[in-house]
Write a protein that holds these residues in place. Structure first.
Motif, short mmCIF file in Angstrom:
data_model
loop_
_atom_site.label_atom_id
_atom_site.label_comp_id
_atom_site.label_asym_id
_atom_site.label_seq_id
_atom_site.Cartn_x
_atom_site.Cartn_y
_atom_site.Cartn_z
N THR A 57 0.94 -1.30 0.07
CA THR A 57 -0.11 0.03 0.20
C THR A 57 0.84 1.25 0.14
O THR A 57 0.48 2.17 -0.44
CB THR A 57 -0.87 0.16 1.31
N ALA A 58 2.10 1.19 0.59
CA ALA A 58 2.86 2.32 0.41
C ALA A 58 3.04 2.94 -0.99
O ALA A 58 3.49 4.06 -0.96
CB ALA A 58 4.45 1.98 1.14
N PHE A 59 2.98 2.36 -1.93
CA PHE A 59 3.18 2.76 -3.39
C PHE A 59 2.14 3.37 -3.90
O PHE A 59 2.07 3.80 -5.29
CB PHE A 59 3.78 1.62 -3.96
N VAL A 60 0.69 3.52 -3.12
CA VAL A 60 -0.53 3.86 -3.75
C VAL A 60 -0.50 5.19 -4.29
O VAL A 60 -1.18 5.64 -5.20
CB VAL A 60 -1.87 3.68 -2.92
N LEU A 61 0.32 6.16 -3.65
CA LEU A 61 0.35 7.39 -4.14
C LEU A 61 1.56 8.02 -4.99
O LEU A 61 1.78 9.07 -5.50
CB LEU A 61 0.36 8.50 -2.94
N ASP A 62 2.28 6.86 -5.67
CA ASP A 62 3.44 7.04 -6.45
C ASP A 62 2.78 7.56 -7.53
O ASP A 62 2.12 7.06 -8.31
CB ASP A 62 4.36 5.55 -6.80
#
Length: 236
Positions: free
Chosen positions: A67-72
């Motif tokens: 989920t850490a990559f959702v705003l990439d």
């Protein structure tokens, strides 16, 4: 009329949002979570509920790392002036990933249930563990949102994914006994721990929402630095 117009904007953005999400990175974390959850079933391990709870927590942490990559958003600096506000764009990304994540979490619980005996599964509080999983993913979302809000970084995911596993470990080591978060099912601290988990979930979602709007003074990338070094510019 305003609600209808906003719904039309969301409908128009949904397809390009789905296409722009980093699905490979998201799926990598989810796949690892399913593999972790499948260990008891694959090796026919007869684990007690306390150990199964930790297996579910490990799978949840894998999902939070994804989920850490959702705003990439590699195109972040070319979309800052679009008429659709950033909170709406981010909310749509999170909603799409949240729906896929809910399916993934159901699969994780199903895989764990397949590898657990009936007695252990009966005392495993899946609902409370779901709150823990939501709080971990919320923490990843809050950290990524803060990185986007206060810097010019386009891809906050790698840094957040690297830092995220250290935070539960630090909580387990440094929190006092009576405020422990990772407690086994049946422990007298269980209810208090999950009150804290619910508070963490609410707080992380509030932080993400607060970090959603564009700053009044735009954060610009220093030329030649790949958009990773912030530089204050004039307000719009």
């Amino acid at each position: 009329m305003r609600v209808r117009r906003r719904a039309a904007v969301v409908a128009a953005l949904t397809r390009p949002t789905v296409r722009s999400l980093p699905w490979r990175l998201l799926a990598g974390g989810w796949a690892l979570g399913v593999v972790v959850a499948a260990v008891p079933a694959l090796f026919s391990l007869d684990l007690p509920a306390a150990v199964l709870a930790n297996v579910v927590r490990a799978a949840a942490l894998c999902g939070a790392v994804g989920t850490a990559f959702v705003l990439d958003d590699p195109a972040r600096h070319t979309t800052g002036a679009v008429p659709v506000p950033r909170p709406l764009r981010q909310a749509l990304r999170v909603a799409v990933v949240g729906l896929a994540g809910a399916v993934w979490w159901a699969a994780v619980l199903g895989v764990v249930r397949a590898g657990a005996d009936a007695e252990s599964w009966a005392v495993l509080p899946a609902g409370a563990l779901t709150v823990e999983a939501g709080a971990l993913s919320g923490l990843a979302l809050a950290l990524a949102g803060a990185a986007v809000r206060f810097s010019a970084v386009r891809l906050p995911g790698p840094a957040v994914a690297a830092a995220l596993p250290a935070l539960p470990v630090a909580a387990a080591v440094f929190l006092p006994y009576e405020h422990a978060l990772f407690v086994p099912p049946g422990d007298p601290r269980w209810a208090d721990a999950h009150t804290l988990w619910a508070g963490i979930l609410a707080a992380t979602l509030a932080v993400w929402a607060a970090c959603g709007p564009e700053p009044r003074r735009r954060v610009r990338a220093v030329p030649g630095r790949g958009g990773g070094v912030p530089q204050r510019g004039g307000g719009r």
